[in-house]
Design a protein around this motif. Structure first.
Motif, PDB file in Angstrom:
ATOM      1  N   GLN A  10       0.830  -1.207   0.000  1.00  0.00           N
ATOM      2  CA  GLN A  10       0.000   0.000   0.000  1.00  0.00           C
ATOM      3  C   GLN A  10       0.864   1.257   0.000  1.00  0.00           C
ATOM      4  OE1 GLN A  10      -3.222  -0.101   2.764  1.00  0.00           O
ATOM      5  NE2 GLN A  10      -3.680   2.069   2.553  1.00  0.00           N
ATOM      6  N   ARG A  11       1.945   1.247   0.775  1.00  0.00           N
ATOM      7  CA  ARG A  11       2.852   2.403   0.788  1.00  0.00           C
ATOM      8  C   ARG A  11       3.481   2.612  -0.589  1.00  0.00           C
ATOM      9  NH1 ARG A  11       4.298   0.702   6.123  1.00  0.00           N
ATOM     10  NH2 ARG A  11       6.078  -0.476   5.310  1.00  0.00           N
ATOM     11  N   GLN A  12       3.875   1.514  -1.239  1.00  0.00           N
ATOM     12  CA  GLN A  12       4.465   1.624  -2.577  1.00  0.00           C
ATOM     13  C   GLN A  12       3.449   2.177  -3.575  1.00  0.00           C
ATOM     14  OE1 GLN A  12       5.809  -2.382  -3.318  1.00  0.00           O
ATOM     15  NE2 GLN A  12       7.860  -1.996  -2.536  1.00  0.00           N
ATOM     16  N   ARG A  13       2.201   1.736  -3.464  1.00  0.00           N
ATOM     17  CA  ARG A  13       1.162   2.207  -4.371  1.00  0.00           C
ATOM     18  C   ARG A  13       0.923   3.706  -4.180  1.00  0.00           C
ATOM     19  NH1 ARG A  13      -1.959  -1.563  -3.410  1.00  0.00           N
ATOM     20  NH2 ARG A  13      -3.480  -0.656  -2.014  1.00  0.00           N
ATOM     21  N   LEU A  14       0.853   4.137  -2.924  1.00  0.00           N
ATOM     22  CA  LEU A  14       0.663   5.561  -2.646  1.00  0.00           C
ATOM     23  C   LEU A  14       1.856   6.381  -3.136  1.00  0.00           C
ATOM     24  CD1 LEU A  14      -0.889   5.365   0.940  1.00  0.00           C
ATOM     25  CD2 LEU A  14      -2.059   5.997  -1.185  1.00  0.00           C
ATOM     26  N   ALA A  15       3.053   5.817  -2.996  1.00  0.00           N
ATOM     27  CA  ALA A  15       4.261   6.508  -3.472  1.00  0.00           C
ATOM     28  C   ALA A  15       4.231   6.650  -4.994  1.00  0.00           C
ATOM     29  CB  ALA A  15       5.512   5.759  -3.028  1.00  0.00           C
TER      30      ALA A  15
END
Length: 346
Positions: A10-15
């Motif tokens: 999820q953090r990678q997607r938001l990034a």
């Protein structure tokens, strides 16, 4: 309770989404010549050789390799350039293995993907004609729980049509069988196929296009890892006049978004520059920052921002600036989902 892996995804997607938001600002609002970020889309060409001679591809021209010599990316060259990407600050995990050629014509493809994985690239997006996408070839690729493969294949329901405009005698059944067998094998759960109907290359009647598209979908069993698409199918390098040319000038996003590296290390203008008309640097001999914000990249951005695409050899005659369909909300969303993979859990 979310797992550590799901939180990381999820953090990678938001990034990725935030990165693309920054790109839109510098591409559309600022039209920046130097950008404070690194490319969101990076593509390595495995080879410019292909086993097909598609009617809509420059390789159908017998003189194609007189202009662009045949090249093959080696494992050592791939490792060198992958290390330069990380040293240059690239943090993403998506790699595109596409420019010219059929990637499986490089027999080191699986080993090169393994090297990319060693450098943290675990999501792989590439175009393949499907002829070599067999369970036997795919078995050599990394198969960990984090490894994802997104394969785009141009196909159609009519074997005779396919072999006339795209494949070779007998190739239609080979491609159909490969995709069917891979999807049926749980060992390849990480492989996703996106099939685009090529019928629109010569078929323009909407009713017939719809009928052919339905027949294409009926060839394969329903599977969440398989999707079907339609588009206006023309010369893959983009140099065929569109049906209705817009008077509005659309600013091409490629120089603000992507770094495309040919199999000889050349960084070319975009994924359409199959003939290396505009070379912006060479990643085998230069560092990433020297290329990405170098004088040649800046000159390309300046020419496009100032509505002078014909100043750049790769852009001269390209239909992108005057094709409103490429900049429609529908197409931008489609690109974000299927090419940029913004909403995938990678």
């Amino acid at each position: 309770m979310p797992t550590l892996r799901s939180l990381q995804a999820q953090r990678q997607r938001l990034a990725r989404i935030a990165h693309h938001g920054q790109i839109v600002y510098h591409w559309q609002a600022r039209k920046s010549l130097k950008v404070p970020y690194l490319p969101a889309e990076i593509g390595f060409e495995l080879t410019n050789r292909c086993n097909f001679k598609c009617a809509f591809c420059p390789q159908s021209n017998p003189a194609h390799f007189d202009e662009v010599p045949r090249t093959l990316l080696s494992l050592d060259q791939a490792r060198l350039m992958l290390a330069k990407l990380r040293r240059g600050g690239v943090t993403g995990n998506v790699m595109h293995w596409t420019l010219d050629g059929e990637p499986f014509m490089n027999k080191q493809f699986a080993a090169i993907v393994g090297a990319a994985r060693d450098h943290g690239f675990t999501a792989h997006h590439f175009a393949s004609n499907g002829y070599f996408v067999s369970p036997e070839r795919l078995a050599d690729f990394p198969h960990g729980p984090q490894d994802r493969y997104f394969i785009t294949t141009d196909f159609c329901s009519d074997a005779e049509y396919f072999e006339q405009y795209r494949g070779t005698p007998g190739s239609w059944e080979v491609v159909r069988k490969n995709i069917t067998e891979v999807l049926a094998n749980p060992e390849f759960a990480g492989f996703t196929f996106k099939i685009t109907d090529i019928s629109s290359y010569t078929v323009h009647d909407p009713a017939e296009q719809a009928s052919r598209f339905a027949a294409l979908q009926a060839l394969f069993p329903a599977d969440p890892r398989l999707s079907f698409h339609q588009r206006v199918f023309h010369n893959m390098a983009g140099f065929k006049a569109i049906g209705k040319k817009s008077q509005r000038y659309n600013l091409c996003p490629y120089p603000w978004v992507s770094l495309v590296v040919a199999s000889n290390g050349d960084c070319v203008a975009c994924c359409r520059d199959l003939e290396h008309r505009t070379v912006l640097g060479n990643l085998l001999t230069q560092e990433l920052e020297e290329i990405w914000n170098g004088e040649k990249y800046q000159a390309l951005r300046r020419a496009l921002a100032e509505k002078r695409p014909d100043d750049m050899a790769a852009c001269k005659g390209c239909d992108m600036p005057h094709d409103d369909s490429k900049f429609s909300v529908r197409n931008l969303v489609k690109t974000a989902v299927h090419r940029a993979l913004l909403f995938e859990k990678l």
